[in-house]
Design a protein around this motif. Structure first.
Motif, PDB file in Angstrom:
ATOM      1  N   ILE A  44      -1.103   0.528  -9.542  1.00  0.00           N
ATOM      2  CA  ILE A  44      -2.103  -0.492  -9.880  1.00  0.00           C
ATOM      3  C   ILE A  44      -1.528  -1.512 -10.850  1.00  0.00           C
ATOM      4  O   ILE A  44      -1.783  -2.719 -10.728  1.00  0.00           O
ATOM      5  N   VAL A  75      -0.696   6.563  -9.392  1.00  0.00           N
ATOM      6  CA  VAL A  75      -1.827   5.644  -9.243  1.00  0.00           C
ATOM      7  C   VAL A  75      -1.755   4.519 -10.268  1.00  0.00           C
ATOM      8  O   VAL A  75      -1.875   3.331  -9.926  1.00  0.00           O
ATOM      9  N   ARG A  76      -1.541   4.861 -11.511  1.00  0.00           N
ATOM     10  CA  ARG A  76      -1.575   3.833 -12.556  1.00  0.00           C
ATOM     11  C   ARG A  76      -0.353   2.920 -12.510  1.00  0.00           C
ATOM     12  O   ARG A  76      -0.452   1.722 -12.780  1.00  0.00           O
ATOM     13  N   THR A  79       0.836  -1.194   0.000  1.00  0.00           N
ATOM     14  CA  THR A  79       0.000   0.000   0.000  1.00  0.00           C
ATOM     15  C   THR A  79       0.874   1.250   0.000  1.00  0.00           C
ATOM     16  O   THR A  79       1.755   1.398   0.846  1.00  0.00           O
ATOM     17  N   GLU A 108      -9.157   5.194  -1.070  1.00  0.00           N
ATOM     18  CA  GLU A 108      -8.453   4.378  -2.050  1.00  0.00           C
ATOM     19  C   GLU A 108      -8.722   4.910  -3.451  1.00  0.00           C
ATOM     20  O   GLU A 108      -9.820   5.356  -3.767  1.00  0.00           O
ATOM     21  N   MET A 109      -7.693   4.880  -4.285  1.00  0.00           N
ATOM     22  CA  MET A 109      -7.806   5.374  -5.651  1.00  0.00           C
ATOM     23  C   MET A 109      -7.746   4.213  -6.635  1.00  0.00           C
ATOM     24  O   MET A 109      -7.083   3.198  -6.388  1.00  0.00           O
ATOM     25  N   ASN A 110      -8.469   4.381  -7.744  1.00  0.00           N
ATOM     26  CA  ASN A 110      -8.461   3.363  -8.788  1.00  0.00           C
ATOM     27  C   ASN A 110      -8.226   4.033 -10.137  1.00  0.00           C
ATOM     28  O   ASN A 110      -7.967   5.241 -10.205  1.00  0.00           O
ATOM     29  N   LEU A 111      -8.322   3.266 -11.213  1.00  0.00           N
ATOM     30  CA  LEU A 111      -8.055   3.826 -12.539  1.00  0.00           C
ATOM     31  C   LEU A 111      -9.010   4.975 -12.863  1.00  0.00           C
ATOM     32  O   LEU A 111      -8.613   5.978 -13.463  1.00  0.00           O
ATOM     33  N   SER A 112     -10.257   4.829 -12.446  1.00  0.00           N
ATOM     34  CA  SER A 112     -11.240   5.876 -12.717  1.00  0.00           C
ATOM     35  C   SER A 112     -10.958   7.155 -11.932  1.00  0.00           C
ATOM     36  O   SER A 112     -11.331   8.252 -12.352  1.00  0.00           O
ATOM     37  N   SER A 113     -10.286   7.012 -10.785  1.00  0.00           N
ATOM     38  CA  SER A 113      -9.988   8.178  -9.949  1.00  0.00           C
ATOM     39  C   SER A 113      -9.112   9.192 -10.672  1.00  0.00           C
ATOM     40  O   SER A 113      -9.156  10.389 -10.377  1.00  0.00           O
ATOM     41  N   GLN A 159       0.173  -4.065  -9.034  1.00  0.00           N
ATOM     42  CA  GLN A 159      -0.689  -4.699  -8.032  1.00  0.00           C
ATOM     43  C   GLN A 159      -0.466  -4.128  -6.623  1.00  0.00           C
ATOM     44  O   GLN A 159      -0.487  -4.855  -5.628  1.00  0.00           O
ATOM     45  N   ARG A 165      -1.824  -1.249  -3.847  1.00  0.00           N
ATOM     46  CA  ARG A 165      -2.977  -0.432  -3.473  1.00  0.00           C
ATOM     47  C   ARG A 165      -2.508   1.014  -3.276  1.00  0.00           C
ATOM     48  O   ARG A 165      -1.531   1.258  -2.584  1.00  0.00           O
TER      49      ARG A 165
END
Length: 319
Positions: free
Chosen positions: A28, A24-25, A3, A51-56, A31, A33
């Protein structure tokens, strides 16, 4: 390294979002977080984390400012504030931290690093005042903003036959004034690194007027005297109507240039890579178009070297 947290601190700078996107990318992809910490160290102290993801980070590479928002945090400089931050890092199982900001933000990052938190710094400040790196993220965008403003001011100054003092940011570092003044064809550039000769400024203005020049642009770094008092003195000595334009925080905003986006993407990627390699307490930067990283102590100890050669070129070309 499961993380990684990322935060933006201090003044915002165009390109911060591009760096956040890269962090972020890249995380991810590997793998890992990624946790976005909002409002800088203030958010770290208060647990303002998500938490951030690709859409964030979709459609943010072109946006100015920072989606994580930023703030200055005096509390973090206290033992109580630092302990709160360390507790939050433990509660959220943050294994590493990436800090985007300037000199003050890096000092905070170094404090966390000294406490055993793997931390990486990415230089984001429009002032370009960090000595270990050739350029900081946001600097060139700020320069383009100032050059655009100079072009507009020149149009109206020429129409009225006026001189105009354009005050730009950079209280202790004159790089914005120097680069924008050179690119914008300013008649005079006044920076903290060089002594101000107001008579030389006036002489150049008069000489230009005598050969038919309709305007005079003077670029002034903030804090090097009072712009309005300077305008009054120039007006008294030259009889030229002299106006003042203070660009202020307009220099912080706007779409980042391609250069800033590319540099931010490379630095964000490298910051994650360093943590995954088990390296910490490092400041990412750029030298001679290559991404580099240095120990925080070494990075923070290096003073910015003013480009006197560029200053001399600007002086000669503005005759």
């Amino acid at each position: 390294m499961k993380t990684i947290g990322v935060l933006t601190s201090g003044g915002d700078a165009p390109g911060m979002n591009a760096a956040i996107r890269a962090v972020v990318r890249t995380g991810i992809y590997n793998q890992v977080r990624i946790l976005g910490i909002k409002q800088g160290y203030n958010g770290l102290i208060n647990g303002n984390i998500e938490e951030m993801n690709l859409s964030s980070v979709a459609d943010i590479i072109h946006r100015g400012g920072t989606i994580l928002r930023t703030a200055r945090c005096d509390e973090f400089a206290t033992d109580d504030g630092l302990n709160k931050a360390l507790n939050i890092i433990e509660v959220f199982n943050i294994d590493g931290l990436i800090v985007l900001g300037g000199d003050g933000s890096f000092k905070g990052a170094k404090t966390l690093s000294d406490k055993g938190i793997p931390t990486i710094g990415i230089p984001c400040t429009i002032d370009n005042d960090m000595g270990y790196t050739d350029y900081t993220i946001g600097f060139y965008t700020a320069v383009e903003t100032v050059v655009d403003a100079i072009s507009k001011i020149r149009d109206t100054s020429s129409s009225h036959g006026r001189a105009n003092i354009v005050e730009v940011m950079g209280r202790h570092c004159g790089d914005i004034a120097l680069y924008a003044g050179l690119a914008g064809g300013a008649e005079s550039i006044i920076v903290p690194e060089e002594n101000t000769d107001i008579d030389a400024v006036c002489r150049k203005l008069i000489q230009g007027r005598n050969r038919g020049k309709l305007h005079s642009i003077i670029v002034l770094s903030e804090g090097v005297g009072n712009a309005y008092e300077m305008a009054k003195e120039i007006e008294e000595k030259t009889s030229a109507e002299t106006r003042v334009t203070i660009l202020g925080h307009i220099q912080r905003g706007g779409t980042p240039t391609s250069f800033d986006r590319i540099m931010a993407s490379q630095m964000g990627y490298r910051a994650v890579e360093l943590l995954l390699e088990g390296k910490a307490g490092r400041a990412v930067g750029v030298r001679q178009n290559q991404i580099i990283d240095l120990d925080f102590d070494e990075a923070l100890s290096q003073k910015r070297v003013f480009r006197k050669d560029m200053y001399e070129i600007a002086r000669i070309l503005s005759i």
